[in-house]
Design a protein around this motif. Structure first.
Motif, PDB file in Angstrom:
ATOM      1  N   SER A 197     -82.469  17.777 -78.552  1.00 51.26           N
ATOM      2  CA  SER A 197     -82.424  18.453 -77.254  1.00 51.26           C
ATOM      3  C   SER A 197     -83.635  18.064 -76.422  1.00 51.26           C
ATOM      4  O   SER A 197     -84.610  17.513 -76.944  1.00 51.26           O
ATOM      5  N   ILE A 198     -83.538  18.342 -75.141  1.00 48.05           N
ATOM      6  CA  ILE A 198     -84.629  18.050 -74.208  1.00 48.05           C
ATOM      7  C   ILE A 198     -85.091  19.368 -73.596  1.00 48.05           C
ATOM      8  O   ILE A 198     -84.276  20.195 -73.192  1.00 48.05           O
ATOM      9  N   LYS A 199     -86.392  19.538 -73.559  1.00 57.52           N
ATOM     10  CA  LYS A 199     -86.961  20.747 -72.972  1.00 57.52           C
ATOM     11  C   LYS A 199     -87.711  20.368 -71.698  1.00 57.52           C
ATOM     12  O   LYS A 199     -88.574  19.497 -71.713  1.00 57.52           O
ATOM     13  N   PHE A 200     -87.357  21.011 -70.593  1.00 52.60           N
ATOM     14  CA  PHE A 200     -88.001  20.789 -69.302  1.00 52.60           C
ATOM     15  C   PHE A 200     -88.838  22.029 -68.976  1.00 52.60           C
ATOM     16  O   PHE A 200     -88.318  23.146 -68.966  1.00 52.60           O
ATOM     17  N   THR A 201     -90.126  21.835 -68.720  1.00 56.33           N
ATOM     18  CA  THR A 201     -91.017  22.947 -68.402  1.00 56.33           C
ATOM     19  C   THR A 201     -91.686  22.675 -67.066  1.00 56.33           C
ATOM     20  O   THR A 201     -92.325  21.635 -66.885  1.00 56.33           O
ATOM     21  N   ALA A 202     -91.532  23.620 -66.134  1.00 48.93           N
ATOM     22  CA  ALA A 202     -92.115  23.473 -64.800  1.00 48.93           C
ATOM     23  C   ALA A 202     -93.381  24.319 -64.693  1.00 48.93           C
ATOM     24  O   ALA A 202     -93.377  25.504 -65.050  1.00 48.93           O
ATOM     25  N   PHE A 203     -94.450  23.705 -64.209  1.00 51.69           N
ATOM     26  CA  PHE A 203     -95.720  24.386 -63.982  1.00 51.69           C
ATOM     27  C   PHE A 203     -96.056  24.370 -62.493  1.00 51.69           C
ATOM     28  O   PHE A 203     -95.761  23.392 -61.793  1.00 51.69           O
ATOM     29  N   GLU A 204     -96.692  25.415 -62.045  1.00 48.43           N
ATOM     30  CA  GLU A 204     -97.394  25.383 -60.761  1.00 48.43           C
ATOM     31  C   GLU A 204     -98.828  25.772 -61.063  1.00 48.43           C
ATOM     32  O   GLU A 204     -99.097  26.894 -61.494  1.00 48.43           O
ATOM     33  N   ASP A 205     -99.749  24.834 -60.892  1.00 47.81           N
ATOM     34  CA  ASP A 205    -101.108  24.970 -61.406  1.00 47.81           C
ATOM     35  C   ASP A 205    -101.009  25.240 -62.910  1.00 47.81           C
ATOM     36  O   ASP A 205    -100.402  24.471 -63.616  1.00 47.81           O
ATOM     37  N   ASP A 206    -101.544  26.362 -63.405  1.00 54.23           N
ATOM     38  CA  ASP A 206    -101.508  26.636 -64.849  1.00 54.23           C
ATOM     39  C   ASP A 206    -100.388  27.599 -65.235  1.00 54.23           C
ATOM     40  O   ASP A 206    -100.267  27.973 -66.408  1.00 54.23           O
ATOM     41  N   GLU A 207     -99.557  27.984 -64.294  1.00 57.27           N
ATOM     42  CA  GLU A 207     -98.505  28.968 -64.568  1.00 57.27           C
ATOM     43  C   GLU A 207     -97.178  28.274 -64.866  1.00 57.27           C
ATOM     44  O   GLU A 207     -96.743  27.363 -64.156  1.00 57.27           O
ATOM     45  N   SER A 249    -104.292  22.223 -55.827  1.00 53.84           N
ATOM     46  CA  SER A 249    -104.584  20.802 -55.920  1.00 53.84           C
ATOM     47  C   SER A 249    -103.436  19.979 -55.344  1.00 53.84           C
ATOM     48  O   SER A 249    -102.338  20.475 -55.116  1.00 53.84           O
ATOM     49  N   VAL A 250    -103.706  18.689 -55.128  1.00 55.10           N
ATOM     50  CA  VAL A 250    -102.687  17.806 -54.600  1.00 55.10           C
ATOM     51  C   VAL A 250    -101.498  17.734 -55.551  1.00 55.10           C
ATOM     52  O   VAL A 250    -100.342  17.686 -55.134  1.00 55.10           O
ATOM     53  N   GLU A 251    -101.782  17.716 -56.875  1.00 51.63           N
ATOM     54  CA  GLU A 251    -100.732  17.613 -57.871  1.00 51.63           C
ATOM     55  C   GLU A 251    -100.581  18.949 -58.601  1.00 51.63           C
ATOM     56  O   GLU A 251    -100.761  19.061 -59.804  1.00 51.63           O
ATOM     57  N   SER A 252    -100.268  19.983 -57.850  1.00 49.47           N
ATOM     58  CA  SER A 252    -100.202  21.321 -58.440  1.00 49.47           C
ATOM     59  C   SER A 252     -98.872  21.606 -59.107  1.00 49.47           C
ATOM     60  O   SER A 252     -98.770  22.478 -59.961  1.00 49.47           O
ATOM     61  N   ARG A 253     -97.831  20.865 -58.718  1.00 51.68           N
ATOM     62  CA  ARG A 253     -96.515  21.084 -59.317  1.00 51.68           C
ATOM     63  C   ARG A 253     -96.230  20.004 -60.352  1.00 51.68           C
ATOM     64  O   ARG A 253     -96.213  18.818 -60.049  1.00 51.68           O
ATOM     65  N   LEU A 254     -95.988  20.459 -61.569  1.00 54.36           N
ATOM     66  CA  LEU A 254     -95.831  19.564 -62.706  1.00 54.36           C
ATOM     67  C   LEU A 254     -94.525  19.851 -63.433  1.00 54.36           C
ATOM     68  O   LEU A 254     -94.171  21.011 -63.653  1.00 54.36           O
ATOM     69  N   LEU A 255     -93.813  18.793 -63.817  1.00 55.14           N
ATOM     70  CA  LEU A 255     -92.645  18.911 -64.678  1.00 55.14           C
ATOM     71  C   LEU A 255     -92.952  18.178 -65.984  1.00 55.14           C
ATOM     72  O   LEU A 255     -93.253  16.988 -65.976  1.00 55.14           O
TER      73      LEU A 255
END
Length: 244
Positions: A16-26, A2-8
């Motif tokens: 604390s802060i938790k950063f999680t990176a997705f590519e599609d559903d992974e 998808s156009v917005e496949s990369r999500l932070l």
């Protein structure tokens, strides 16, 4: 893709802060810290921001992250009366912590049965959602470290070094054990009472101390370390579809 496949996903908690990176559903990676260590190879198409911090601290974090990714779409997530097939128990839904709301959404979509959601971090948070997606409410109690710190800050003579906190058998025979094991027993008692009421529900846990506490109670559970990020993705994606 998808156009917005990369999500932070940014989950800004109290300590604390938790950063999680997705590519599609992974899930590609997870990072914890007070600031984001930029991955130059990962540029998100969209950023979902969930914060329980003050407006001032949230705004500062927002500015820092957006400066690193000026071209990324930004979505601030908030608790709502209804979203992703889940109904919020609060009469003022925006007052339910966004981390709790996202955990409930994710648990409902994972389990599709009556569920108890337990998040053990700075605070111990417990929420109950039935198989119809109705959030029934929940509890907030101090986490283990917060209980210990509160006790130490309010007393003059309860003092010990970290090296004194060691495992032992029988009743505690040192101040260090008395405090650490006393707080542990309080947390266990709190969770045990809830378990007695909802032992037929599926328990979903997240947070650093959740699994170790509940394993002592013999609770059958599903561990989901990225539960809040999963809920953020569900909610943010739904909002994106509605806004197209």
């Amino acid at each position: 893709m998808s156009v917005e496949s990369r999500l932070l996903v940014i989950d800004a908690g109290n300590t604390s802060i938790k950063f999680t990176a997705f590519e599609d559903d992974e899930v590609l990676w997870v990072q914890r810290g007070e600031s984001y260590s930029a991955d130059t190879e990962f540029v998100p198409d969209v950023i979902y921001f969930a914060s329980v911090r003050s407006k001032e601290l949230s705004a500062l974090l927002h500015a820092d992250i957006q400066a690193a990714f000026p071209d990324s779409k930004w979505v601030t997530l908030t608790s709502q009366a209804n979203a992703c097939g889940v109904t919020n128990a609060y009469s003022e839904p925006e007052r339910l912590g966004i981390d709790r709301w996202l955990g409930v959404i994710a648990a409902h979509h994972l389990i599709r049965e009556d569920a108890v959601v337990v998040d053990v971090g700075t605070a111990i948070k417990v929420d109950v959602v039935n198989k119809k997606g109705v959030h029934l409410g929940g509890y907030i109690a101090p986490g283990l470290a917060m209980m210990e710190e509160s006790l130490l800050s309010k007393t003059a003579r309860i003092r010990y070094d970290a090296s004194e906190v060691v495992a032992g058998e029988g009743l505690p025979n040192s101040t260090a054990r008395a405090v650490s094991e006393g707080c542990h027993e309080m947390a266990l008692g709190f969770l045990e009472r809830i378990y007695q009421r909802y032992q037929d529900f599926q328990w979903v846990v997240t947070g650093g101390d959740a699994e170790s506490l509940l394993s002592l109670l013999g609770v059958s559970l599903e561990r989901q370390p990225n539960l809040v990020a999963m809920g953020a993705k569900l909610l943010g994606d739904e909002e994106g579809r509605e806004n197209k």
